[in-house]
Design a protein around this motif. Structure first.
Motif, short mmCIF file in Angstrom:
data_model
loop_
_atom_site.label_atom_id
_atom_site.label_comp_id
_atom_site.label_asym_id
_atom_site.label_seq_id
_atom_site.Cartn_x
_atom_site.Cartn_y
_atom_site.Cartn_z
N ALA A 312 36.70 43.18 51.28
CA ALA A 312 36.71 43.21 49.72
C ALA A 312 38.36 43.33 49.22
N LYS A 313 38.83 44.19 49.83
CA LYS A 313 40.17 44.60 49.28
C LYS A 313 41.12 43.28 49.86
N SER A 314 40.98 42.92 51.14
CA SER A 314 41.95 41.95 51.75
C SER A 314 41.76 40.75 50.88
N LEU A 315 40.49 40.40 50.37
CA LEU A 315 40.27 39.18 49.60
C LEU A 315 40.94 39.33 48.13
N GLU A 316 41.40 40.34 47.85
CA GLU A 316 42.12 40.51 46.60
C GLU A 316 43.31 39.51 46.27
N THR A 317 44.02 39.32 47.59
CA THR A 317 45.08 38.44 47.58
C THR A 317 44.91 36.89 47.81
N ILE A 371 37.73 25.24 31.59
CA ILE A 371 37.92 26.66 32.37
C ILE A 371 36.61 26.99 33.17
N TYR A 372 36.81 27.21 34.24
CA TYR A 372 35.70 27.60 35.36
C TYR A 372 35.94 28.80 36.18
N LEU A 373 35.00 29.21 36.87
CA LEU A 373 35.00 30.49 37.82
C LEU A 373 34.99 29.93 39.26
N CYS A 374 35.91 30.37 39.94
CA CYS A 374 35.97 29.90 41.50
C CYS A 374 35.56 31.23 42.29
N THR A 375 34.78 31.35 42.95
CA THR A 375 34.20 32.64 43.88
C THR A 375 34.50 32.04 45.31
N VAL A 376 35.07 32.93 46.17
CA VAL A 376 35.48 32.81 47.60
C VAL A 376 34.64 33.88 48.11
N LYS A 377 34.03 33.64 49.20
CA LYS A 377 32.99 34.75 49.75
C LYS A 377 33.43 34.57 51.35
N ALA A 378 33.67 35.72 51.92
CA ALA A 378 33.83 35.72 53.50
C ALA A 378 33.62 37.31 53.75
N GLU A 379 33.09 37.20 55.10
CA GLU A 379 32.99 38.48 55.68
C GLU A 379 32.16 39.70 54.83
N GLY A 380 31.13 39.21 54.10
CA GLY A 380 30.31 39.96 53.32
C GLY A 380 30.99 40.33 51.99
N SER A 381 32.04 39.91 51.68
CA SER A 381 32.64 40.33 50.30
C SER A 381 33.05 38.89 49.52
N ASN A 382 33.34 39.25 48.13
CA ASN A 382 33.82 38.05 47.38
C ASN A 382 34.78 38.30 46.28
N ILE A 383 35.63 37.55 45.83
CA ILE A 383 36.47 37.40 44.85
C ILE A 383 36.38 36.39 43.96
N THR A 384 36.26 36.54 42.53
CA THR A 384 36.14 35.53 41.68
C THR A 384 37.26 35.40 40.82
N ARG A 385 37.95 34.18 40.52
CA ARG A 385 39.01 33.91 39.89
C ARG A 385 38.70 32.66 38.66
N LYS A 386 39.45 32.89 37.73
CA LYS A 386 39.44 31.79 36.74
C LYS A 386 40.15 30.49 37.35
N ILE A 387 39.70 29.14 37.01
CA ILE A 387 40.58 28.15 37.28
C ILE A 387 40.46 27.51 36.12
N ILE A 388 41.60 26.63 35.97
CA ILE A 388 41.72 25.45 34.81
C ILE A 388 41.54 24.26 35.06
N ILE A 389 40.95 23.35 34.77
CA ILE A 389 40.83 21.91 35.47
C ILE A 389 41.39 21.21 34.33
N GLU A 390 42.62 20.35 34.57
CA GLU A 390 43.34 19.55 33.35
C GLU A 390 43.64 18.33 34.10
N LYS A 391 43.24 17.04 33.77
CA LYS A 391 43.59 15.81 34.35
C LYS A 391 44.24 14.88 33.33
#
Length: 391
Positions: A312-317, A371-391
């Protein structure tokens, strides 16, 4: 709540004192601040609606905060509801006490208000609330020489009623000081606005009121700024404390300091003070600074844990770029050894829009601007960040 009409800024660049150096145990704990927890806290705070003091939403928010402390392992004897009334309005502060090992009757207070006006108040002051909660979670079992009180005030927006009640009826009683308080550290509006350059925090010192506590406040605020640069990536400046929940304590002669956003969001007290507009990464950095500073002020144990870094800590980056993104979002994991991972994109309400397995380049061209939420999950932990989609 900040009223600019009474604010005199004395901003100045702030450097380190030679007496303050990085303590590895403090850094290790500051690094335990979780972006996922911060984002979740901000989202849940937003979903509780407008939290006007005395309202059902305000009471529900106090219960939500209380349940967080229970989930961290704080006991019923440590959690106290502090009811008060102003005019025809009845509401409550929430006070959680962690007892010190050497000075159990001397307190470091970290505080912020949870009531709001007009909008859900995710920046003012869901941001401060979220940072305090994360500090409480991490410091729960960390021995500190001084006792800590985590205080969540209501009635701030109507005129600092909650903190005034506590300062005048708990800290002081019948004109007599009942609580020996080393420092009051207030967090108010520390969320920034998404899209702004949010790389600096204002450290607030006492420059008025009772002049007898100004010098110590200045020293403590300089120490706060130094802790910020030691334990977070934020830059600092110094400005005058004003118009928030530390002021009733200042008026009683206590020493105060505080955090306030540097690049103003100007969403406070409006319907635009929402989860979509706040910067969760900035709140994450503020929380790291707060955890580092609280360990310094309360004199936490300097024993370094032998525990290895958790996933969980390592995914923060983890890095998500470009952001804003047009067609392809790149996910850069912090550890090349991680081969199995999931990337999920949802709207701000949590509705799923896209899910990919083990793909570092995500085609988001089918998703509309927003504006959306992007969640990355790996090795039993996850991290969520905001992303902006602009075309």
């Amino acid at each position: 709540m900040k009223k600019l009409t009474t604010f005199l800024c004395v901003a100045a660049a702030c450097g380190s004192f030679s007496a303050q150096t990085l303590i590895q145990a403090y850094k290790n704990r500051a690094d335990l601040v979780s972006q996922t927890n911060i984002t979740t806290n901000l989202q849940e705070f937003a979903n509780l609606g407008v939290k006007t003091s005395g309202s059902v939403n305000n009471a529900n928010t106090l219960t939500w905060i209380k349940n967080k402390y229970t989930s961290y392992g704080y006991t019923a004897s440590q959690i106290v509801e502090n009811p008060f009334t102003f005019g025809s309005t009845s509401t409550k502060n929430l006070v959680i006490t962690k007892t010190g090992t050497l000075y159990p009757d001397k307190y470091v207070i970290i505080c912020g208000h949870f009531d709001t006006v007009t909008g859900p108040g995710v920046n003012d002051n869901g941001s401060g609330t979220s940072a305090i909660l994360e500090a409480a979670r991490i410091l729960k079992d960390v021995p500190t020489e001084y006792s800590i009180k985590f205080i969540h005030f209501s009635g701030e927006e109507q005129g600092l009623y909650g903190s005034s009640y506590y300062a005048n009826n708990v800290a002081f009683q019948s004109g007599v000081k009942k609580l020996d308080i080393k420092l009051v550290f207030n967090l108010d509006q520390v969320g920034g606005k998404l899209g702004n350059t949010n790389n600096k925090i204002i450290c607030e010192r006492d420059t008025g009121g009772q002049s007898g506590n100004n010098a110590t406040s200045n020293t403590m605020t300089q120490q706060l700024a130094t802790c910020t640069t030691l334990y977070s990536p934020l830059q600092t400046s110094i400005a005058s404390a004003y118009s928030s929940d530390y002021m009733p304590f200042e008026q009683k002669g206590y020493v105060i300091t505080g955090f306030y956003e540097s690049t103003r969001s100007y969403t406070e007290h409006t319907v635009n003070d929402t989860f979509a507009n706040v910067d969760p990464v900035y709140v994450f950095k503020v929380a790291k600074a707060a955890v580092g500073a609280m360990q310094h002020f309360a004199t936490a144990s300097t024993t370094v844990s032998a525990a290895k870094e958790s996933p969980a800590k390592s995914l923060e980056t983890v890095k998500l770029y470009p952001n804003p993104v047009k067609d392809i979002l790149t996910v850069e994991l912090p550890d090349s050894k991680i081969k199995t991972f999931t990337v999920e994109i949802t709207d701000l309400a949590g509705n799923p829009l896209l899910k990919e397995e083990n793909q570092a380049r995500i085609n988001i061209s089918r998703i509309a601007n927003g504006i959306y939420l992007c969640t990355v999950k790996a090795e039993g932990s996850n991290i969520t960040r905001k992303i902006i989609i602009e075309k």
